[in-house]
Design an enzyme around this catalytic site. Structure first.
Site, PDB file in Angstrom:
ATOM      1  N   GLU A   2      43.763-106.888  -3.941  1.00  0.00           N
ATOM      2  CA  GLU A   2      43.402-106.085  -5.127  1.00  0.00           C
ATOM      3  C   GLU A   2      44.626-105.442  -5.762  1.00  0.00           C
ATOM      4  OE1 GLU A   2      40.253-103.452  -3.702  1.00  0.00           O
ATOM      5  OE2 GLU A   2      38.776-105.041  -3.970  1.00  0.00           O
ATOM      6  N   GLU A  11      35.767-111.394  -1.508  1.00  0.00           N
ATOM      7  CA  GLU A  11      34.985-110.254  -1.016  1.00  0.00           C
ATOM      8  C   GLU A  11      33.732-110.092  -1.857  1.00  0.00           C
ATOM      9  OE1 GLU A  11      36.962-106.449  -0.604  1.00  0.00           O
ATOM     10  OE2 GLU A  11      38.801-107.432   0.067  1.00  0.00           O
TER      11      GLU A  11
HETATM   12  C1  BGP Z   1      37.658-103.515  -1.324  1.00  0.00           C
HETATM   13  C2  BGP Z   1      38.729-103.617  -0.274  1.00  0.00           C
HETATM   14  C3  BGP Z   1      38.227-103.787   1.117  1.00  0.00           C
HETATM   15  C4  BGP Z   1      36.862-103.182   1.407  1.00  0.00           C
HETATM   16  C5  BGP Z   1      35.905-103.202   0.259  1.00  0.00           C
HETATM   17  C6  BGP Z   1      34.663-102.361   0.422  1.00  0.00           C
HETATM   18  O1  BGP Z   1      38.107-102.802  -2.398  1.00  0.00           O
HETATM   19  O2  BGP Z   1      39.593-104.700  -0.535  1.00  0.00           O
HETATM   20  O3  BGP Z   1      39.255-103.466   2.007  1.00  0.00           O
HETATM   21  O4  BGP Z   1      36.842-102.101   2.216  1.00  0.00           O
HETATM   22  O5  BGP Z   1      36.512-102.839  -0.950  1.00  0.00           O
HETATM   23  O6  BGP Z   1      34.934-101.035   0.117  1.00  0.00           O
HETATM   24  P1  BGP Z   1      34.462 -99.846   1.041  1.00  0.00           P
HETATM   25  O7  BGP Z   1      35.045-100.142   2.378  1.00  0.00           O
HETATM   26  O8  BGP Z   1      35.011 -98.637   0.447  1.00  0.00           O
HETATM   27  O9  BGP Z   1      32.993 -99.894   1.002  1.00  0.00           O
END
Ligand code: BGP
Length: 469
Positions: A176, A368
Site C-alpha cells: 500500500e 488483500e
Molecule cells: C491493509 C494492510 C494489512 C491489513 C489490512 C486490514 O491496509 O495492508 O496489513 O491489516 O489492511 O486492516 P486492519 O488490520 O486494520 O483491519
C-alpha cells in the site's frame, strides 16, 4: 469453461509483523511495527520511541507464526492454496538497517518457511516491505525522509532477490505505497511534527520510495529475468455523493491522490495531473539526476491491490465524515458496514478492477480482501457465515470483472487467512481468518488454531476455481 483462467492464483495474505511474533530472537532488530501499542476502534495505537516498560505491544508475539508456520502452512495446503503472500521482516535480515552484512539466521528462517510452502505446491509471493521499517533507520536517518533509504532498501532487496531467486517469482515492492501520504507512521515510521508541512514531508518520502521501488524492479530483473515485480496499492473506488458536478469533481480529485502513485509506478513518470497537484499545494519534490531515468526503467509487471471498501466524496462544505473507513469518506446510505464501520461493497470491487485495468492494461492481483469480524467460539464450532457471505459476493464480483469485462486478473489472496493482529487498531478480535487463533486483545490465550466454517467453504471455492460459491 469457468469464469477464471486455469492456473489462477488462490491463497491468503499475511504480513510478517502481524503474524510472526518472535520480535527479538535470532538476531532480529526492532522494527517500527514493534513500537505500536494496542488500541481499539475508539483509541489510536501509540507509536513509542523505543520499547517502553510495562507496555503491551501486540506484534511482539503476534500469533507466533515464527514457531508455528509448519502447522499453519499445513492448514493452508489443506484448503488448497496454490500461493501464499507474506512479507519479509526487514529487521530479521538487517537488524538496524544500515549493516553491510545480512543476518544469516533471519535469511534461514525464510528459506525454511518458503521450502515448507513449496513442498505443498504453494508458491510464496513476497511483499518486500509491509508496514515495518528498521527502527534504527528511523532514529539515524528519519526513515524515508532521507534519500539514503534508497540505498539501504536496495541492499535489502539485492540480498533477498539473490537468496530466494529460485523460490520466489512474484514480488511486491511496498505494501500500500499510497498509505505513506495518510498514515506515514504506520506505513514507514515517519513522525510528522505539528509545525511541519505534512504534504511536503510525506510526498518527498514517497518520491524516495518510488525511486527505490523502480530501482528494485530493475535490479530484480537483472538477478532473475523471470521475476514478476509488482506495485501494491490500497484502492478505493470513490463515488460522488450526487450528480452535482461539484461532487463529481471532488471524487475525481480524491481518486487522483491514489493514482498519483500507480501512474508513476506503471507508466514511469509523474503525470501532468501529479505535477499540477504538487504546484497547487506548493510542494517541490527534490529530485536528483538519474531519478527520471530510474522511474522510467523500473515500471512494474503487475498491480497488486487491497480492496476492503469504497468511499464517497462530496463538494459540500462542512460535510460530516464517517469515522470507520480507513480513509476519509462520508457515509454511503446504500451500503451496510462491518462492525468496524468499513462499508461492504462487492460491486465496488468490480468497478475497481475495471478502473485499474482500463487505465493501465497490465495484469492485476487482488492481494488483500476480507471481512474483519469478532468471531464467537461455540461448542459446535465457529460459524462465520457473515464472512462466507462477504467473500462469496466479492469473488462473484471479481469473476464478473474477468468474465464480463475482460479484466486480466492473475490471483486473489484474502487478507489474514489466519487471524492476525489488526493494523489499524492493534486488536486480535478484528479477525479475518479461515483459521481462528486463541489469543485476545490483551495477549492472553493458548494460541491454539481452530478451523472456522469458512475454512471448508474456501477449500471448495478453490477446488472448483471459484465456480461453486
Ligand atoms: C491493509 C494492510 C494489512 C491489513 C489490512 C486490514 O491496509 O495492508 O496489513 O491489516 O489492511 O486492516 P486492519 O488490520 O486494520 O483491519
Amino acid at each position: 469453461m469457468g469464469a477464471l483462467p486455469k492456473g489462477f492464483l488462490w491463497g491468503g495474505a499475511l504480513a510478517a509483523n502481524q503474524c510472526e511474533g518472535a520480535w527479538n530472537v535470532d538476531g532480529k532488530g526492532v522494527s517500527t511495527a514493534d513500537l505500536f501499542t494496542a488500541g481499539s476502534v475508539n483509541k489510536n495505537r501509540v507509536y513509542t520511541d523505543g520499547v517502553l516498560p510495562d507496555t503491551y505491544y501486540p506484534c511482539h508475539d503476534a500469533i507466533d507464526f515464527y514457531n508455528r508456520y509448519k502447522e499453519d502452512i499445513g492448514l493452508f495446503a489443506e484448503m488448497g492454496f496454490n500461493c501464499f503472500r507474506t512479507s519479509i521482516n526487514w529487521t530479521r535480515i538487517f537488524p538496524v538497517g544500515d549493516e553491510t552484512e545480512p543476518n544469516e539466521a533471519g535469511l534461514r528462517f525464510y528459506d525454511d518457511m518458503f521450502d515448507e510452502c513449496i513442498r505443498y505446491g504453494i508458491q510464496p509471493i513476497v511483499t518486500i516491505s509491509h508496514y515495518e521499517t528498521p527502527y534504527g533507520l528511523v532514529e539515524k536517518y528519519g526513515s524515508w525522509r532521507s534519500r539514503k533509504m534508497i540505498y539501504f532498501y536496495l541492499r535489502f532487496c539485492e540480498t533477498i532477490f539473490k537468496r530466494y531467486k529460485n523460490k520466489v517469482k512474484y514480488w511486491m515492492t511496498f505494501n500500500e505505497i499510497n498509505a505513506v501520504c495518510f498514515i506515514p507512521e504506520i506505513s514507514t515510521g515517519i513522525r510528522v511534527a505539528a509545525d511541519e508541512d505534512f504534504d511536503a514531508v510525506t510526498l518527498q518520502a514517497a518520491h524516495h520510495m518510488l525511486v527505490a521501488s523502480a530501482k528494485a524492479v530493475k535490479l530484480g530483473r537483472e538477478i532473475n529475468p523471470d521475476f514478476k515485480i509488482g506495485m501494491m496499492m490500497l484502492y478505493l473506488p470513490v463515488y460522488a455523493e450526487t450528480c452535482n458536478p461539484k461532487d463529481q469533481l471532488e471524487a475525481m480529485e480524491t481518486a487522483a491522490r491514489h493514482y498519483y502513485f500507480s501512474d508513476i509506478q506503471v507508466r514511469g513518470y509523474y503525470s501532468n495531473k501529479a505535477k499540477k497537484y504538487l504546484e497547487s499545494i506548493g510542494v517541490r519534490i527534490k529530485m536528483e539526476q538519474g531519478d527520471t531515468e530510474a522511474l522510467k526503467q523500473g515500471t512494474v509487471d503487475y498491480i497488486g491491490l487491497s480492496y476492503y471498501h469504497s468511499t464517497v466524496a462530496t463538494g459540500r462544505p462542512n460535510a460530516e465524515y464517517s469515522s470507520g473507513n480507513a480513509i476519509k469518506s462520508i457515509k454511503n446510505p446504500y451500503l451496510a458496514e462491518s462492525a468496524w464501520g468499513w462499508s461492504i461493497d462487492p460491486i465496488g470491487l468490480r468497478i475497481t478492477l475495471n478502473n485499474l485495468f482500463n487505465r493501465y492494461q497490465i495484469p492485476l492481483f487482488i492481494s488483500e480482501n476480507g471481512l474483519g469480524a469478532d468471531d464467537i467460539v461455540q461448542e459446535s464450532g465457529i460459524h462465520d457465515d457473515y464472512r462466507i457471505d462477504y467473500l462469496r459476493q466479492h469473488i462473484s464480483a471479481m469473476k464478473d470483472a474477468v468474465a464480463l469485462d475482460g479484466v486480466d486478473l492473475i490471483g486473489y489472496t484474502t487478507w489474514g487467512c489466519i487471524d492476525v493482529v489488526s493494523v489499524s487498531t492493534g486488536e486480535m478480535k478484528k479477525r479475518y481468518g479461515f483459521i481462528y487463533v486463541d489469543r485476545d486483545n490483551e495477549g492472553k490465550g493458548s494460541l491454539v488454531r481452530r478451523k472456522k466454517d469458512s475454512f471448508d467453504w474456501y477449500k471448495k471455492t478453490i477446488a472448483t476455481n471459484g465456480e461453486d460459491l
